[in-house]
Design a protein around this motif. Structure first.
Motif, PDB file in Angstrom:
ATOM      1  N   MET A  76       0.824  -1.210   0.000  1.00 18.60           N
ATOM      2  CA  MET A  76       0.000   0.000   0.000  1.00 18.60           C
ATOM      3  C   MET A  76       0.857   1.257   0.000  1.00 18.60           C
ATOM      4  O   MET A  76       0.539   2.232  -0.681  1.00 18.60           O
ATOM      5  CB  MET A  76      -0.912   0.032   1.235  1.00 18.60           C
ATOM      6  CG  MET A  76      -2.092  -0.887   1.167  1.00 18.60           C
ATOM      7  SD  MET A  76      -3.034  -0.972   2.707  1.00 18.60           S
ATOM      8  CE  MET A  76      -3.237   0.723   3.158  1.00 18.60           C
ATOM      9  N   VAL A  77       1.953   1.260   0.742  1.00 20.21           N
ATOM     10  CA  VAL A  77       2.776   2.463   0.877  1.00 20.21           C
ATOM     11  C   VAL A  77       3.746   2.621  -0.288  1.00 20.21           C
ATOM     12  O   VAL A  77       3.931   3.727  -0.795  1.00 20.21           O
ATOM     13  CB  VAL A  77       3.531   2.435   2.224  1.00 20.21           C
ATOM     14  CG1 VAL A  77       4.543   3.552   2.316  1.00 20.21           C
ATOM     15  CG2 VAL A  77       2.538   2.529   3.371  1.00 20.21           C
ATOM     16  N   SER A  83      -4.264   1.022  -4.145  1.00 20.10           N
ATOM     17  CA  SER A  83      -4.859   1.317  -2.842  1.00 20.10           C
ATOM     18  C   SER A  83      -5.516   2.688  -2.821  1.00 20.10           C
ATOM     19  O   SER A  83      -6.554   2.878  -2.177  1.00 20.10           O
ATOM     20  CB  SER A  83      -3.795   1.241  -1.753  1.00 20.10           C
ATOM     21  OG  SER A  83      -3.264  -0.050  -1.671  1.00 20.10           O
ATOM     22  N   LEU A  84      -4.927   3.638  -3.511  1.00 23.73           N
ATOM     23  CA  LEU A  84      -5.556   4.959  -3.614  1.00 23.73           C
ATOM     24  C   LEU A  84      -6.824   4.893  -4.452  1.00 23.73           C
ATOM     25  O   LEU A  84      -7.836   5.524  -4.119  1.00 23.73           O
ATOM     26  CB  LEU A  84      -4.582   5.972  -4.223  1.00 23.73           C
ATOM     27  CG  LEU A  84      -3.427   6.409  -3.331  1.00 23.73           C
ATOM     28  CD1 LEU A  84      -2.432   7.233  -4.126  1.00 23.73           C
ATOM     29  CD2 LEU A  84      -3.934   7.187  -2.131  1.00 23.73           C
ATOM     30  N   ARG A  85      -6.774   4.133  -5.514  1.00 20.69           N
ATOM     31  CA  ARG A  85      -7.919   4.040  -6.415  1.00 20.69           C
ATOM     32  C   ARG A  85      -9.135   3.398  -5.754  1.00 20.69           C
ATOM     33  O   ARG A  85     -10.253   3.859  -5.932  1.00 20.69           O
ATOM     34  CB  ARG A  85      -7.546   3.249  -7.671  1.00 20.69           C
ATOM     35  CG  ARG A  85      -8.691   3.139  -8.658  1.00 20.69           C
ATOM     36  CD  ARG A  85      -8.262   2.489  -9.915  1.00 20.69           C
ATOM     37  NE  ARG A  85      -7.495   3.468 -10.677  1.00 20.69           N
ATOM     38  CZ  ARG A  85      -6.817   3.197 -11.772  1.00 20.69           C
ATOM     39  NH1 ARG A  85      -6.781   1.968 -12.225  1.00 20.69           N
ATOM     40  NH2 ARG A  85      -6.163   4.126 -12.403  1.00 20.69           N
ATOM     41  N   ASP A  90      -5.458   6.715   2.382  1.00 19.27           N
ATOM     42  CA  ASP A  90      -5.726   8.145   2.334  1.00 19.27           C
ATOM     43  C   ASP A  90      -4.514   8.852   1.713  1.00 19.27           C
ATOM     44  O   ASP A  90      -3.379   8.603   2.131  1.00 19.27           O
ATOM     45  CB  ASP A  90      -5.976   8.659   3.749  1.00 19.27           C
ATOM     46  CG  ASP A  90      -6.381  10.109   3.759  1.00 19.27           C
ATOM     47  OD1 ASP A  90      -7.361  10.448   3.070  1.00 19.27           O
ATOM     48  OD2 ASP A  90      -5.710  10.899   4.461  1.00 19.27           O
ATOM     49  N   PRO A  91      -4.730   9.731   0.734  1.00 18.62           N
ATOM     50  CA  PRO A  91      -3.589  10.408   0.094  1.00 18.62           C
ATOM     51  C   PRO A  91      -2.758  11.241   1.070  1.00 18.62           C
ATOM     52  O   PRO A  91      -1.539  11.328   0.930  1.00 18.62           O
ATOM     53  CB  PRO A  91      -4.237  11.294  -0.962  1.00 18.62           C
ATOM     54  CG  PRO A  91      -5.594  10.742  -1.180  1.00 18.62           C
ATOM     55  CD  PRO A  91      -5.987  10.058   0.079  1.00 18.62           C
TER      56      PRO A  91
END
Length: 129
Positions: A76-77, A83-85, A90-91
């Protein structure tokens, strides 16, 4: 082609056993991250949906789950597009993620990738030996 003498040497043993050893070291490092740094990671990603859903149980469900959770968070990182999509990350959390934790996740993923690539190369060499 290599000779039979080479495959009976310690160098050949090290080349073949190296990825297995690196895999164990990477798993131990993942467990270290899960047990020592999970609270800091959860705090850094506190606005992310993934942490809201799984936060209370992260790092408390056993060895295999701890390895999978660290792999998921590292993905994710370090590769945040998916994960953003889908809204798991969280951005702002990604933008403000601590560099020291990100460096530890990079080390973890790098060890995993090196061991997989090394294992693939060794298997190809052994197949065409």
């Amino acid at each position: 082609m290599t000779t039979e003498e080479f495959w009976k040497s310690w160098l050949a043993f090290g080349i073949v056993a190296g990825p297995i050893l690196l895999t164990y070291v990477g798993a131990a490092f993942s467990l270290y991250l899960s047990h020592q740094h999970m609270e800091a990671i959860k705090e850094a990603l506190k606005n992310s949906r993934y942490i809201h859903i799984w936060g209370p149980s992260l790092g408390r469900r056993g060895v295999i789950w701890s390895l999978l959770e660290i792999a998921k968070i590292a993905g994710m990182v370090l590769l945040p597009w998916a994960s953003l999509r889908i809204g798991e990350l969280d951005p702002n959390d990604l933008k403000n993620f601590p560099p020291r934790l990100k460096r530890l996740l990079v080390i973890n993923v790098t060890m995993m990738l090196i061991s997989v690539i090394w294992m693939a190369v060794v298997s190809v060499v052994l197949k065409f030996r």
